[in-house]
Design an enzyme around this catalytic site. Structure first.
Site, mmCIF file in Angstrom:
data_model
loop_
_atom_site.group_PDB
_atom_site.id
_atom_site.type_symbol
_atom_site.label_atom_id
_atom_site.label_comp_id
_atom_site.label_asym_id
_atom_site.label_seq_id
_atom_site.Cartn_x
_atom_site.Cartn_y
_atom_site.Cartn_z
ATOM 1 N N CYS A 128 41.062 41.383 -66.396
ATOM 2 C CA CYS A 128 41.186 42.781 -66.189
ATOM 3 C C CYS A 128 40.660 43.107 -64.938
ATOM 4 O O CYS A 128 41.130 42.524 -63.658
ATOM 5 C CB CYS A 128 40.470 43.543 -67.482
ATOM 6 S SG CYS A 128 40.650 45.212 -67.232
ATOM 7 N N ASP A 174 51.259 45.580 -71.958
ATOM 8 C CA ASP A 174 50.284 45.882 -71.189
ATOM 9 C C ASP A 174 50.415 46.972 -70.276
ATOM 10 O O ASP A 174 51.488 46.897 -69.414
ATOM 11 C CB ASP A 174 49.583 44.603 -70.519
ATOM 12 C CG ASP A 174 48.591 44.750 -69.437
ATOM 13 O OD1 ASP A 174 47.956 45.836 -69.586
ATOM 14 O OD2 ASP A 174 47.842 43.714 -69.069
ATOM 15 N N HIS A 207 46.824 44.281 -73.403
ATOM 16 C CA HIS A 207 45.787 44.073 -72.308
ATOM 17 C C HIS A 207 44.485 43.510 -73.014
ATOM 18 O O HIS A 207 44.150 44.288 -73.888
ATOM 19 C CB HIS A 207 45.717 45.331 -71.462
ATOM 20 C CG HIS A 207 44.839 45.083 -70.535
ATOM 21 N ND1 HIS A 207 45.242 44.828 -69.313
ATOM 22 C CD2 HIS A 207 43.308 45.636 -70.621
ATOM 23 C CE1 HIS A 207 44.071 44.612 -68.477
ATOM 24 N NE2 HIS A 207 42.882 45.241 -69.003
#
Length: 240
Positions: A128, A174, A207
């Protein structure tokens, strides 16, 4: 602005977890380190916004170390990871003082410290927020191999400037790096014949799936383990 998806499923932080140890300074940063001190190959793991104390991240570090790498997980947030319960410091506010660009600058002395101890090949994986740090290192020719896992803030222009072998592991669901963007990353890499690459989109996951999941969810564990295997395989191919 980062989406709320970046902050889903925050980990319970357990500072004492892991088989390695926490050192007060590695390249100027507090860090979790694991693996053989005399290894010529090292891996830097760059956390998501929840920081270097996350138990699953430390478990990942231990597993990478067990393959013969010296592993460093720096505390780029200086003891101030994102805390969802802190309503006064929402993620956009927190990001103002914890930019990936600052992380990139602080990562360079960490890599220099690895080289000073005899490491000849350095890889880095970023989750991330950490993926942006890693791609900046890859653009600056600081690495021999890079892995981005469900990246945030990474652009196609970033990918065009990468100078080392890179793997990008994305998620089907995501909103930060949707499959359409990951495909653009792959197209940009395909044009650059001098850079080895591996790009994969994992089905049915969102995600953060590779580092934030429930250990009781068999499907989530399986997907995360597959991502880990792909990451380790990339390092084995490009660092050893």
């Amino acid at each position: 602005m980062a989406s709320s998806q970046c902050c889903d499923n925050p980990p319970a932080l357990i500072p004492a977890c892991g088989k390695g140890k926490v050192v007060d300074s590695f390249g100027g940063l507090k860090a979790y380190v694991a693996g053989p001190e005399d290894s010529k190959a090292a891996v830097v793991l760059v956390a998501d916004v929840f920081g270097f104390e996350a138990p699953i991240l430390r478990n990942i570090a231990d597993k990478v170390a067990s393959s013969g790498y010296f592993v460093v997980v720096p505390d780029f947030f200086h003891g101030d990871p994102y805390v969802p319960e802190n309503a006064e410091k929402l993620i956009p506010v927190w990001l103002k003082s914890h930019t990936p660009e600052k992380g990139f600058e602080e990562a360079k002395p960490v890599i220099a410290a690895l080289k000073e101890k005899g490491v000849s090949a350095v890889g880095a994986a970023g989750y991330c927020w950490g993926a942006k740090v890693v791609v900046e290192l890859a653009k600056a020719n600081e690495l021999q191999a890079a892995v981005l896992l469900h990246p945030s803030f990474v652009t196609v222009d970033d990918i065009k400037e990468v100078k080392c072998s890179i793997s990008i592991l994305g998620a089907e669901m995501d909103v930060r790096s949707p499959p359409e963007l990951v495909k653009q990353f792959e197209q940009a890499l395909s044009v650059n014949s001098g850079v080895g690459h591996f790009v994969k989109v994992f089905p049915g996951v969102a995600h953060g799936w590779s580092v934030r999941y429930s250990l009781d969810d068999a499907a989530a564990v399986k997907s995360a383990e597959e991502a880990f295997a792909d990451m380790l395989d990339w390092f084995n191919k490009n660092l050893k």
